[in-house]
Design a protein around this motif. Structure first.
Motif, PDB file in Angstrom:
ATOM      1  N   ARG A  17       0.812  -1.246  -0.001  1.00  0.00           N
ATOM      2  CA  ARG A  17       0.134  -0.144   0.132  1.00  0.00           C
ATOM      3  C   ARG A  17       0.928   1.296  -0.209  1.00  0.00           C
ATOM      4  O   ARG A  17       1.782   1.086   0.762  1.00  0.00           O
ATOM      5  CB  ARG A  17      -0.756   0.170   1.192  1.00  0.00           C
ATOM      6  N   THR A  18       0.453   2.336  -0.792  1.00  0.00           N
ATOM      7  CA  THR A  18       1.227   3.277  -1.112  1.00  0.00           C
ATOM      8  C   THR A  18       0.428   4.716  -0.834  1.00  0.00           C
ATOM      9  O   THR A  18      -0.822   4.478  -1.152  1.00  0.00           O
ATOM     10  CB  THR A  18       2.000   3.366  -2.250  1.00  0.00           C
ATOM     11  N   GLU A  19       0.984   5.713  -0.291  1.00  0.00           N
ATOM     12  CA  GLU A  19       0.287   7.055  -0.318  1.00  0.00           C
ATOM     13  C   GLU A  19       1.266   8.127   0.268  1.00  0.00           C
ATOM     14  O   GLU A  19       2.655   7.910   0.543  1.00  0.00           O
ATOM     15  CB  GLU A  19      -0.753   7.098   0.810  1.00  0.00           C
ATOM     16  N   ARG A  20       1.078   9.306  -0.329  1.00  0.00           N
ATOM     17  CA  ARG A  20       1.744  10.432   0.115  1.00  0.00           C
ATOM     18  C   ARG A  20       3.228  10.485  -0.504  1.00  0.00           C
ATOM     19  O   ARG A  20       4.072  10.933  -0.119  1.00  0.00           O
ATOM     20  CB  ARG A  20       1.780  10.620   1.614  1.00  0.00           C
ATOM     21  N   LEU A  21       3.173   9.803  -1.726  1.00  0.00           N
ATOM     22  CA  LEU A  21       4.621   9.758  -2.539  1.00  0.00           C
ATOM     23  C   LEU A  21       4.883  11.099  -3.282  1.00  0.00           C
ATOM     24  O   LEU A  21       3.788  11.718  -3.823  1.00  0.00           O
ATOM     25  CB  LEU A  21       4.415   8.444  -3.625  1.00  0.00           C
ATOM     26  N   GLN A  22       6.138  11.406  -3.261  1.00  0.00           N
ATOM     27  CA  GLN A  22       6.392  12.705  -4.102  1.00  0.00           C
ATOM     28  C   GLN A  22       7.573  12.112  -4.979  1.00  0.00           C
ATOM     29  O   GLN A  22       8.554  11.462  -4.679  1.00  0.00           O
ATOM     30  CB  GLN A  22       6.884  13.833  -3.133  1.00  0.00           C
ATOM     31  N   TRP A  23       7.496  12.630  -6.432  1.00  0.00           N
ATOM     32  CA  TRP A  23       8.485  12.245  -7.204  1.00  0.00           C
ATOM     33  C   TRP A  23       9.251  13.376  -7.672  1.00  0.00           C
ATOM     34  O   TRP A  23       8.764  14.758  -8.079  1.00  0.00           O
ATOM     35  CB  TRP A  23       7.712  11.546  -8.551  1.00  0.00           C
ATOM     36  N   THR A  24      10.684  13.435  -7.526  1.00  0.00           N
ATOM     37  CA  THR A  24      11.334  14.474  -8.044  1.00  0.00           C
ATOM     38  C   THR A  24      12.318  14.065  -8.875  1.00  0.00           C
ATOM     39  O   THR A  24      13.324  13.035  -8.410  1.00  0.00           O
ATOM     40  CB  THR A  24      12.103  15.179  -6.717  1.00  0.00           C
ATOM     41  N   ASN A  25      12.598  14.354 -10.134  1.00  0.00           N
ATOM     42  CA  ASN A  25      13.457  14.102 -11.202  1.00  0.00           C
ATOM     43  C   ASN A  25      13.584  12.685 -11.304  1.00  0.00           C
ATOM     44  O   ASN A  25      14.659  11.847 -11.292  1.00  0.00           O
ATOM     45  CB  ASN A  25      14.674  14.648 -10.895  1.00  0.00           C
ATOM     46  N   SER A  26      12.398  11.897 -11.256  1.00  0.00           N
ATOM     47  CA  SER A  26      12.533  10.559 -11.466  1.00  0.00           C
ATOM     48  C   SER A  26      11.228  10.038 -12.607  1.00  0.00           C
ATOM     49  O   SER A  26      10.268  10.630 -12.453  1.00  0.00           O
ATOM     50  CB  SER A  26      11.764   9.795 -10.068  1.00  0.00           C
ATOM     51  N   THR A  27      11.707   9.000 -13.390  1.00  0.00           N
ATOM     52  CA  THR A  27      10.956   8.532 -14.410  1.00  0.00           C
ATOM     53  C   THR A  27      10.774   7.203 -14.272  1.00  0.00           C
ATOM     54  O   THR A  27      10.010   6.602 -14.908  1.00  0.00           O
ATOM     55  CB  THR A  27      11.658   8.702 -15.765  1.00  0.00           C
ATOM     56  N   GLY A  28      11.074   6.669 -13.180  1.00  0.00           N
ATOM     57  CA  GLY A  28      10.999   4.979 -12.671  1.00  0.00           C
ATOM     58  C   GLY A  28      10.242   5.095 -11.488  1.00  0.00           C
ATOM     59  O   GLY A  28      10.671   5.869 -10.467  1.00  0.00           O
ATOM     60  N   TYR A  29       9.018   4.332 -11.622  1.00  0.00           N
ATOM     61  CA  TYR A  29       8.228   4.330 -10.345  1.00  0.00           C
ATOM     62  C   TYR A  29       8.281   2.820  -9.779  1.00  0.00           C
ATOM     63  O   TYR A  29       8.236   2.756  -8.547  1.00  0.00           O
ATOM     64  CB  TYR A  29       6.821   4.808 -10.928  1.00  0.00           C
ATOM     65  N   SER A  30       7.733   2.118 -10.384  1.00  0.00           N
ATOM     66  CA  SER A  30       7.666   0.744  -9.986  1.00  0.00           C
ATOM     67  C   SER A  30       8.082  -0.519 -11.035  1.00  0.00           C
ATOM     68  O   SER A  30       8.114  -0.119 -12.235  1.00  0.00           O
ATOM     69  CB  SER A  30       6.255   0.331  -9.853  1.00  0.00           C
ATOM     70  N   LYS A  31       8.304  -1.631 -10.347  1.00  0.00           N
ATOM     71  CA  LYS A  31       8.971  -2.826 -11.283  1.00  0.00           C
ATOM     72  C   LYS A  31       8.092  -3.830 -10.930  1.00  0.00           C
ATOM     73  O   LYS A  31       8.313  -4.213  -9.502  1.00  0.00           O
ATOM     74  CB  LYS A  31      10.351  -2.943 -11.099  1.00  0.00           C
ATOM     75  N   THR A  32       7.434  -4.550 -11.632  1.00  0.00           N
ATOM     76  CA  THR A  32       6.866  -5.855 -11.251  1.00  0.00           C
ATOM     77  C   THR A  32       7.516  -7.089 -11.670  1.00  0.00           C
ATOM     78  O   THR A  32       7.769  -7.094 -12.869  1.00  0.00           O
ATOM     79  CB  THR A  32       5.412  -5.821 -11.865  1.00  0.00           C
ATOM     80  N   ASP A  33       7.646  -8.069 -10.902  1.00  0.00           N
ATOM     81  CA  ASP A  33       8.353  -9.401 -11.297  1.00  0.00           C
ATOM     82  C   ASP A  33       7.438 -10.045 -12.158  1.00  0.00           C
ATOM     83  O   ASP A  33       6.243 -10.178 -11.741  1.00  0.00           O
ATOM     84  CB  ASP A  33       8.640  -9.884 -10.054  1.00  0.00           C
ATOM     85  N   VAL A  34       8.030 -10.509 -13.263  1.00  0.00           N
ATOM     86  CA  VAL A  34       7.113 -11.273 -14.230  1.00  0.00           C
ATOM     87  C   VAL A  34       6.519 -12.671 -13.679  1.00  0.00           C
ATOM     88  O   VAL A  34       5.614 -12.964 -13.757  1.00  0.00           O
ATOM     89  CB  VAL A  34       7.903 -11.409 -15.401  1.00  0.00           C
ATOM     90  N   LYS A  35       7.256 -13.291 -12.635  1.00  0.00           N
ATOM     91  CA  LYS A  35       6.831 -14.553 -12.243  1.00  0.00           C
ATOM     92  C   LYS A  35       6.403 -14.414 -11.119  1.00  0.00           C
ATOM     93  O   LYS A  35       5.570 -15.247 -10.460  1.00  0.00           O
ATOM     94  CB  LYS A  35       8.288 -15.369 -12.032  1.00  0.00           C
ATOM     95  N   GLN A  36       6.770 -13.333 -10.169  1.00  0.00           N
ATOM     96  CA  GLN A  36       5.903 -13.355  -8.948  1.00  0.00           C
ATOM     97  C   GLN A  36       5.427 -11.948  -8.897  1.00  0.00           C
ATOM     98  O   GLN A  36       6.006 -10.729  -8.780  1.00  0.00           O
ATOM     99  CB  GLN A  36       7.143 -13.291  -7.851  1.00  0.00           C
ATOM    100  N   GLY A  37       4.080 -11.952  -8.853  1.00  0.00           N
ATOM    101  CA  GLY A  37       3.406 -10.726  -9.101  1.00  0.00           C
ATOM    102  C   GLY A  37       3.251  -9.880  -7.761  1.00  0.00           C
ATOM    103  O   GLY A  37       4.186  -9.552  -7.382  1.00  0.00           O
ATOM    104  N   GLY A  38       2.140  -9.679  -7.313  1.00  0.00           N
ATOM    105  CA  GLY A  38       1.589  -8.761  -6.125  1.00  0.00           C
ATOM    106  C   GLY A  38       0.871  -7.843  -6.539  1.00  0.00           C
ATOM    107  O   GLY A  38       0.986  -7.485  -8.080  1.00  0.00           O
TER     108      GLY A  38
END
Length: 125
Positions: A17-38
């Motif tokens: 669970r995420t909330e109150r995220l702030q992004w500064t000079n970033s283009t990468g947010y998340s990566k999901t594992d192909v074999k182990q989701g979530g």
């Protein structure tokens, strides 16, 4: 930075669970594992752009038109959500299947939106 900040689950399937995220000079947010989701659940729209939005594995049966789509910065995952925040996602656990010969086998999942293979995972839930 182009490296994802959230990389999914460590040792098991999970919901992050995420909330109150702030992004500064970033283009990468998340990566999901192909074999182990979530599920990466965005409570306040700071990750996905949707209140109660989520990031899930990039599997054909998850690509619900008008709800889920590819979004830059989410590697191997798709972003799902609706403006009113009512969309939800759930995990499905298959346990003690019969016959036992199905242990260790991949599972084909079909929905109205497509079919894809889910990898067998013997990690704890």
């Amino acid at each position: 930075f182009d490296k994802p900040f959230i990389t999914g689950c460590f040792d098991t399937m999970c919901t992050i669970r995420t909330e109150r995220l702030q992004w500064t000079n970033s283009t990468g947010y998340s990566k999901t594992d192909v074999k182990q989701g979530g599920i990466i659940w965005d409570l306040d729209n700071t990750l996905t752009g949707f209140r109660n939005g989520f990031v899930v594995q990039n599997l054909t049966f998850n690509l619900i038109p008008g709800v889920c789509s590819y979004k830059a910065g989410h590697i191997s995952g798709i972003v799902c959500g609706t403006p009113d925040g009512t969309t939800r996602v759930r995990r499905l656990k298959v346990d003690k299947q019969e016959p036992w010969q199905l242990d260790g086998r991949e599972l084909n999942v079909t929905t109205a939106f497509g079919t894809d293979m889910v990898y067998y995972d013997n990690k704890k839930l």
